[in-house]
Design a protein around this motif. Structure first.
Motif, PDB file in Angstrom:
ATOM      1  N   ALA A 208     -56.778 -64.002  44.446  1.00  0.00           N
ATOM      2  CA  ALA A 208     -55.790 -64.509  43.494  1.00  0.00           C
ATOM      3  C   ALA A 208     -56.258 -64.405  42.046  1.00  0.00           C
ATOM      4  N   GLU A 209     -57.558 -64.486  41.839  1.00  0.00           N
ATOM      5  CA  GLU A 209     -58.070 -64.420  40.469  1.00  0.00           C
ATOM      6  C   GLU A 209     -57.878 -63.038  39.850  1.00  0.00           C
ATOM      7  N   HIS A 210     -57.611 -62.015  40.658  1.00  0.00           N
ATOM      8  CA  HIS A 210     -57.386 -60.672  40.129  1.00  0.00           C
ATOM      9  C   HIS A 210     -55.972 -60.501  39.588  1.00  0.00           C
ATOM     10  N   GLY A 211     -55.057 -61.374  39.946  1.00  0.00           N
ATOM     11  CA  GLY A 211     -53.684 -61.279  39.466  1.00  0.00           C
ATOM     12  C   GLY A 211     -52.930 -60.136  40.109  1.00  0.00           C
ATOM     13  N   ALA A 212     -51.714 -59.910  39.625  1.00  0.00           N
ATOM     14  CA  ALA A 212     -50.858 -58.868  40.188  1.00  0.00           C
ATOM     15  C   ALA A 212     -50.493 -57.835  39.128  1.00  0.00           C
ATOM     16  N   GLY A 213     -51.318 -57.721  38.128  1.00  0.00           N
ATOM     17  CA  GLY A 213     -51.067 -56.732  37.091  1.00  0.00           C
ATOM     18  C   GLY A 213     -50.003 -57.187  36.110  1.00  0.00           C
ATOM     19  N   PRO A 214     -49.691 -56.333  35.151  1.00  0.00           N
ATOM     20  CA  PRO A 214     -48.715 -56.702  34.127  1.00  0.00           C
ATOM     21  C   PRO A 214     -47.300 -56.865  34.707  1.00  0.00           C
ATOM     22  N   ALA A 215     -46.492 -57.608  33.997  1.00  0.00           N
ATOM     23  CA  ALA A 215     -45.106 -57.831  34.434  1.00  0.00           C
ATOM     24  C   ALA A 215     -44.250 -56.627  34.099  1.00  0.00           C
ATOM     25  N   LEU A 216     -43.372 -56.247  35.052  1.00  0.00           N
ATOM     26  CA  LEU A 216     -42.415 -55.176  34.823  1.00  0.00           C
ATOM     27  C   LEU A 216     -41.067 -55.743  34.360  1.00  0.00           C
ATOM     28  N   ALA A 217     -40.758 -56.986  34.790  1.00  0.00           N
ATOM     29  CA  ALA A 217     -39.495 -57.629  34.428  1.00  0.00           C
ATOM     30  C   ALA A 217     -39.676 -59.127  34.497  1.00  0.00           C
TER      31      ALA A 217
END
Length: 181
Positions: free
Chosen positions: A166-175
């Motif tokens: 979870a600390e790696h995140g899911a990358g930048p937001a697309l929307a």
């Protein structure tokens, strides 16, 4: 002195009582037919973040087993997987979606490694045309109280989410879109 009846008077009273009972049943039981079902609903119109084309609608409907999250998104990269997440703040003003804050986690689950937090709805798949449609049931969310998603934001991220990291995140937001009733 007793009055004799041939039963007609008693039957008339029973018929009137039954008619009254049926009237009340239709009056109260038929409310959903007359006025419609008053389920709790919310919706977010997702708009693309800077440099992206993803957009669409995410609908939240409270059910007995949790909140059903239905998504209909277009403009995603073809044949790709993405994280769908509810974030703390209902603010999509930043061009990159960062003003939405952290992933929504009303309980201490965010402190445990390898545990999916409530706002991490899971991953979705875009088909060869960049369209993603489907639904997810989120048993730990609601549309009122401490676990409410109202007034928060829902984001589609470039990458998938993995509770083990979870600390790696899911990358930048697309929307990004604010959740409103």
């Amino acid at each position: 002195m007793r009055q004799r009846t041939d039963g007609r008077h008693a039957h008339r009273l029973n018929a009137l009582a039954l008619a009254g009972l049926l009237g009340l049943t239709f009056a109260f039981g038929g409310c959903t037919t007359i006025f419609g079902n008053h389920e709790k609903r919310a919706q977010a119109q997702l708009r693309p973040t800077a440099g992206n084309g993803a957009r669409g609608t995410v609908t939240f409907v409270e059910r007995a087993d949790g909140v059903q999250v239905t998504y209909n998104l277009v403009g995603l990269p073809p044949n790709s997987d993405h994280a769908l997440q509810v974030h703390e703040r209902g603010d999509c003003n930043a061009v990159d979606g960062s003003s939405a804050g952290a992933v929504f986690a009303p309980t201490a689950a965010r402190l445990k490694s390898g545990v999916r937090v409530e706002g991490d709805l899971g991953n979705l798949h875009a088909d060869e045309t960049g369209v993603a449609t489907g639904f997810i049931v989120a048993p730990d969310l609601s549309l009122d109280g401490v676990r409410s998603v109202l007034g928060r934001s829902v984001l589609v991220h470039r990458d998938t989410s993995d509770p083990a990291f979870a600390e790696h995140g899911a990358g930048p937001a697309l929307a990004c879109g604010q959740i409103r009733q």
